[in-house]
Scaffold this motif. Structure first.
Motif, PDB file in Angstrom:
ATOM      1  N   ALA A   1      51.390  30.297  33.246  1.00 33.79           N
ATOM      2  CA  ALA A   1      52.454  29.638  34.000  1.00 33.79           C
ATOM      3  C   ALA A   1      52.163  28.157  34.198  1.00 33.79           C
ATOM      4  CB  ALA A   1      52.635  30.312  35.357  1.00 33.79           C
ATOM      5  N   CYS A   2      50.903  27.770  34.003  1.00 32.67           N
ATOM      6  CA  CYS A   2      50.469  26.387  34.181  1.00 32.67           C
ATOM      7  C   CYS A   2      50.053  25.750  32.859  1.00 32.67           C
ATOM      8  CB  CYS A   2      49.292  26.323  35.164  1.00 32.67           C
ATOM      9  SG  CYS A   2      49.532  27.229  36.699  1.00 32.67           S
ATOM     10  N   GLY A   3      50.426  26.369  31.755  1.00 31.46           N
ATOM     11  CA  GLY A   3      50.073  25.829  30.448  1.00 31.46           C
ATOM     12  C   GLY A   3      48.683  26.170  29.986  1.00 31.46           C
ATOM     13  N   SER A   4      48.033  27.153  30.634  1.00 24.22           N
ATOM     14  CA  SER A   4      46.662  27.522  30.285  1.00 24.22           C
ATOM     15  C   SER A   4      46.548  29.031  30.107  1.00 24.22           C
ATOM     16  CB  SER A   4      45.682  27.038  31.362  1.00 24.22           C
ATOM     17  OG  SER A   4      45.649  25.632  31.417  1.00 24.22           O
ATOM     18  N   PRO A   5      47.059  29.564  28.986  1.00 21.11           N
ATOM     19  CA  PRO A   5      46.940  31.000  28.753  1.00 21.11           C
ATOM     20  C   PRO A   5      45.490  31.435  28.662  1.00 21.11           C
ATOM     21  CG  PRO A   5      47.687  29.847  26.770  1.00 21.11           C
ATOM     22  CD  PRO A   5      47.734  28.858  27.887  1.00 21.11           C
ATOM     23  N   GLY A   6      45.234  32.664  29.132  1.00 17.67           N
ATOM     24  CA  GLY A   6      43.868  33.179  29.121  1.00 17.67           C
ATOM     25  C   GLY A   6      43.089  32.831  30.381  1.00 17.67           C
ATOM     26  N   TRP A   7      43.758  32.162  31.327  1.00 18.03           N
ATOM     27  CA  TRP A   7      43.139  31.786  32.597  1.00 18.03           C
ATOM     28  C   TRP A   7      43.933  32.386  33.748  1.00 18.03           C
ATOM     29  CZ3 TRP A   7      39.140  27.866  33.332  1.00 18.03           C
ATOM     30  CH2 TRP A   7      38.628  27.356  32.134  1.00 18.03           C
ATOM     31  N   VAL A   8      43.348  32.353  34.949  1.00 19.96           N
ATOM     32  CA  VAL A   8      44.067  32.701  36.172  1.00 19.96           C
ATOM     33  C   VAL A   8      43.821  31.620  37.224  1.00 19.96           C
ATOM     34  CG1 VAL A   8      44.153  35.213  35.882  1.00 19.96           C
ATOM     35  CG2 VAL A   8      42.121  34.157  36.921  1.00 19.96           C
ATOM     36  N   ARG A   9      44.817  31.453  38.093  1.00 20.12           N
ATOM     37  CA  ARG A   9      44.660  30.572  39.251  1.00 20.12           C
ATOM     38  C   ARG A   9      44.446  31.426  40.487  1.00 20.12           C
ATOM     39  NH1 ARG A   9      49.389  27.189  42.249  1.00 20.12           N
ATOM     40  NH2 ARG A   9      49.572  29.209  43.286  1.00 20.12           N
ATOM     41  N   VAL A  10      43.470  31.030  41.294  1.00 25.21           N
ATOM     42  CA  VAL A  10      43.130  31.768  42.512  1.00 25.21           C
ATOM     43  C   VAL A  10      43.272  30.831  43.704  1.00 25.21           C
ATOM     44  CG1 VAL A  10      41.397  33.208  43.651  1.00 25.21           C
ATOM     45  CG2 VAL A  10      41.456  33.079  41.145  1.00 25.21           C
ATOM     46  N   ALA A  11      44.118  31.212  44.661  1.00 21.82           N
ATOM     47  CA  ALA A  11      44.307  30.425  45.884  1.00 21.82           C
ATOM     48  C   ALA A  11      43.397  30.967  46.980  1.00 21.82           C
ATOM     49  CB  ALA A  11      45.766  30.486  46.327  1.00 21.82           C
ATOM     50  N   PHE A  12      42.899  30.081  47.856  1.00 23.23           N
ATOM     51  CA  PHE A  12      41.950  30.555  48.868  1.00 23.23           C
ATOM     52  C   PHE A  12      42.228  30.034  50.274  1.00 23.23           C
ATOM     53  CE2 PHE A  12      39.853  27.082  46.451  1.00 23.23           C
ATOM     54  CZ  PHE A  12      39.680  26.129  47.452  1.00 23.23           C
ATOM     55  N   ALA A  13      43.462  29.559  50.537  1.00 24.11           N
ATOM     56  CA  ALA A  13      43.752  29.052  51.881  1.00 24.11           C
ATOM     57  C   ALA A  13      44.798  29.890  52.613  1.00 24.11           C
ATOM     58  CB  ALA A  13      44.228  27.604  51.813  1.00 24.11           C
ATOM     59  N   ASN A  14      45.330  30.911  51.968  1.00 23.81           N
ATOM     60  CA  ASN A  14      46.463  31.617  52.560  1.00 23.81           C
ATOM     61  C   ASN A  14      46.078  32.791  53.435  1.00 23.81           C
ATOM     62  OD1 ASN A  14      45.541  32.874  50.208  1.00 23.81           O
ATOM     63  ND2 ASN A  14      47.496  33.853  49.802  1.00 23.81           N
ATOM     64  N   LEU A  15      44.784  33.120  53.515  1.00 23.02           N
ATOM     65  CA  LEU A  15      44.342  34.272  54.296  1.00 23.02           C
ATOM     66  C   LEU A  15      43.247  33.874  55.280  1.00 23.02           C
ATOM     67  CD1 LEU A  15      44.012  36.874  51.381  1.00 23.02           C
ATOM     68  CD2 LEU A  15      45.940  36.634  52.971  1.00 23.02           C
ATOM     69  N   GLU A  16      43.213  34.576  56.399  1.00 26.04           N
ATOM     70  CA  GLU A  16      42.086  34.427  57.320  1.00 26.04           C
ATOM     71  C   GLU A  16      40.811  34.881  56.606  1.00 26.04           C
ATOM     72  OE1 GLU A  16      41.966  33.220  60.312  1.00 26.04           O
ATOM     73  OE2 GLU A  16      44.023  33.218  61.102  1.00 26.04           O
ATOM     74  N   PRO A  17      39.639  34.346  57.015  1.00 24.12           N
ATOM     75  CA  PRO A  17      38.409  34.638  56.278  1.00 24.12           C
ATOM     76  C   PRO A  17      38.100  36.120  56.079  1.00 24.12           C
ATOM     77  CG  PRO A  17      38.041  32.787  57.715  1.00 24.12           C
ATOM     78  CD  PRO A  17      39.423  33.288  58.029  1.00 24.12           C
ATOM     79  N   GLY A  18      38.311  36.946  57.080  1.00 26.33           N
ATOM     80  CA  GLY A  18      38.019  38.363  56.920  1.00 26.33           C
ATOM     81  C   GLY A  18      38.886  39.021  55.870  1.00 26.33           C
ATOM     82  N   VAL A  19      40.166  38.696  55.869  1.00 27.63           N
ATOM     83  CA  VAL A  19      41.088  39.256  54.881  1.00 27.63           C
ATOM     84  C   VAL A  19      40.805  38.666  53.508  1.00 27.63           C
ATOM     85  CG1 VAL A  19      43.523  39.636  54.312  1.00 27.63           C
ATOM     86  CG2 VAL A  19      42.814  39.513  56.707  1.00 27.63           C
ATOM     87  N   CYS A  20      40.480  37.384  53.469  1.00 30.41           N
ATOM     88  CA  CYS A  20      40.151  36.739  52.198  1.00 30.41           C
ATOM     89  C   CYS A  20      38.927  37.394  51.567  1.00 30.41           C
ATOM     90  CB  CYS A  20      39.912  35.247  52.414  1.00 30.41           C
ATOM     91  SG  CYS A  20      39.583  34.324  50.899  1.00 30.41           S
ATOM     92  N   ALA A  21      37.948  37.770  52.376  1.00 31.60           N
ATOM     93  CA  ALA A  21      36.749  38.421  51.852  1.00 31.60           C
ATOM     94  C   ALA A  21      37.100  39.747  51.188  1.00 31.60           C
ATOM     95  CB  ALA A  21      35.740  38.630  52.970  1.00 31.60           C
ATOM     96  N   GLU A  22      38.023  40.502  51.782  1.00 31.00           N
ATOM     97  CA  GLU A  22      38.439  41.766  51.177  1.00 31.00           C
ATOM     98  C   GLU A  22      39.214  41.526  49.882  1.00 31.00           C
ATOM     99  OE1 GLU A  22      39.404  45.664  50.185  1.00 31.00           O
ATOM    100  OE2 GLU A  22      37.767  44.784  51.344  1.00 31.00           O
ATOM    101  N   ALA A  23      40.082  40.510  49.886  1.00 25.41           N
ATOM    102  CA  ALA A  23      40.815  40.179  48.658  1.00 25.41           C
ATOM    103  C   ALA A  23      39.845  39.763  47.559  1.00 25.41           C
ATOM    104  CB  ALA A  23      41.824  39.067  48.931  1.00 25.41           C
ATOM    105  N   ALA A  24      38.829  38.979  47.914  1.00 26.21           N
ATOM    106  CA  ALA A  24      37.839  38.547  46.921  1.00 26.21           C
ATOM    107  C   ALA A  24      37.044  39.740  46.398  1.00 26.21           C
ATOM    108  CB  ALA A  24      36.909  37.512  47.538  1.00 26.21           C
TER     109      ALA A  24
END
Length: 413
Positions: free
Chosen positions: A370-393
């Motif tokens: 979607a960003c012109g870079s096939p074969g890659w992924v973008r990961v966002a890290f500001a949308n969750l509180e730290p505890g929830v972000c840790a579970e998502a990670a």
């Protein structure tokens, strides 16, 4: 008989013409695609959309509540923004960004600022430059403008992806140079902060070939161990946003700064502005002015409280699954990018991997294609509180580890 045939034809329904070719040629919005994919699914955690988990400063929200009861916010305002906010923004540009003698137009988000600029400076068929990985809405705006979009490469410098200026020089020296060059720093999606010399060199190349340089500074406050730089010039337009730093995503507030004295650009962008929103949302302008009073120090408190920890957590998860060499970014914005292990026969199908991760591991990322870079992924890290972000990670690490081990779409080599 002719009259009868005409009457018969008039009764026959006519097929509507095809939808606009410009819109049909425009990429589908990947965030909307992700939202549709998630609809009806339970238990998912998202590291996809680039938002923050905090609200605007309390004083700003209180002022919005107070303003909602006044006649002014129910009326149209100045197309370019309310005068007191415009002055506050000019002061901020001078004090924070060291940008003087700037005209300012307030917009309904930085996306509208970019679209206004594209409408104003790009003719159909004219060349515009983006660098991959690019922000997908920049691409979409240029496609809607019927521009010829040329995508340049970035060079990898350690964990950073920096525009290839040698490639840009060849474009600017060609028989059909670009009319608009677009940069984004800190970069969405790569999480790279461009050094000042890169911005200055890009400005020089743009000047040499008579092009505008548009710099999207949406993530100016999100830097980690480095500083954000902004440059000005007679051919430079800088875009800014309140969405991320001040938690104002839904309030839709951004602005564009450009050289004073360019009445022609002002009038051109006002045509786009007046046709789209007439004026920026007035109650949102109240919130924006109060947010400016809280300032970068308030934003830094929010970042230090949670985002820095989330960044460390997500980086560690990606490194454990894919290896540190697969990761780019980390100096700015709220994103990292990671290269997926190659599938049998070529690069990974990043869209299929994203769908598989959501289905099997209950975590959501953005496909790099979607960003012109096939074969890659973008990961966002500001949308969750730290505890929830840790579970998502944790879920992301488990899914990507399984991918490396040969599970999932395509099977790793």
């Amino acid at each position: 008989r002719v009259a009868a045939a005409m009457r018969e034809r008039s009764r026959s329904p006519r097929q509507l013409p095809a939808l606009s070719g410009r819109i049909r040629a425009t990429d589908a919005p990947c965030i909307v695609q992700m939202q549709r994919m998630l609809r009806g699914k339970q238990g998912l955690l998202s590291l996809a959309q680039g938002v923050v988990h905090w609200a605007p400063p309390e004083k700003a929200v209180a002022m919005a509540v107070a303003a909602a009861g006044t006649p002014a916010v129910n009326s149209y305002g100045a197309d370019e923004g309310d005068p007191d906010l415009l002055q506050a923004l000019k002061d901020k540009l001078q004090e924070v960004n060291n940008l003087s003698n700037q005209a300012v137009m307030v917009t309904a988000g930085a996306n509208q600022a970019f679209l206004n600029l594209a409408h104003a400076v790009v003719n159909p068929g004219e060349k515009c430059v983006l660098f991959a990985p690019y922000y997908f809405n920049h691409m979409m705006a240029l496609q809607m403008s019927a521009a010829e979009v040329v995508v340049g490469p970035c060079k990898r410098e350690g964990a950073a992806l920096v525009p290839d200026l040698e490639w840009l020089e060849t474009q600017c020296s060609s028989d059909s140079p670009p009319v608009l060059i677009v940069l984004c720093t800190p970069n969405n999606p790569s999480g790279t902060v461009y050094p000042r010399p890169v911005l200055e060199a890009a400005r020089e190349l743009a000047t040499r070939c008579g092009a505008w340089l548009a710099v999207d500074n949406t993530y100016e406050d999100f830097t980690y161990g480095v500083s954000h730089a902004a440059v000005a010039g007679p051919n430079v337009a800088n875009l800014f946003s309140f969405s991320k730093a001040y938690g104002m995503m839904g309030w839709r507030m951004g602005y564009v700064a450009y050289p004073e004295g360019r009445a022609d650009l002002t009038e051109a962008m006002l045509k786009a502005q007046d046709t789209t929103v007439i004026c920026p949302p007035r109650v949102s302008q109240v919130v924006a002015k109060a947010a400016l009073e809280a300032g970068p120090a308030w934003v830094r408190e929010q970042i230090e409280a949670t985002v820095v920890k989330n960044r460390t957590t997500v980086t560690a998860a990606l490194a454990a699954a894919l290896g540190e060499a697969s990761i780019v970014g980390g100096t700015g914005a709220i994103y990292l990018m990671a290269e997926l292990p190659p599938a049998r026969g070529g690069p990974a199908d990043d869209r299929a991997v994203v769908e598989w991760l959501a289905e099997e591991h209950k975590v959501v990322l953005i496909p790099g294609s979607a960003c012109g870079s096939p074969g890659w992924v973008r990961v966002a890290f500001a949308n969750l509180e730290p505890g929830v972000c840790a579970e998502a990670a944790r879920r992301m690490e488990a899914g990507l580890t399984a991918l490396v081990e040969g599970q999932g779409p395509g099977g790793a080599q």
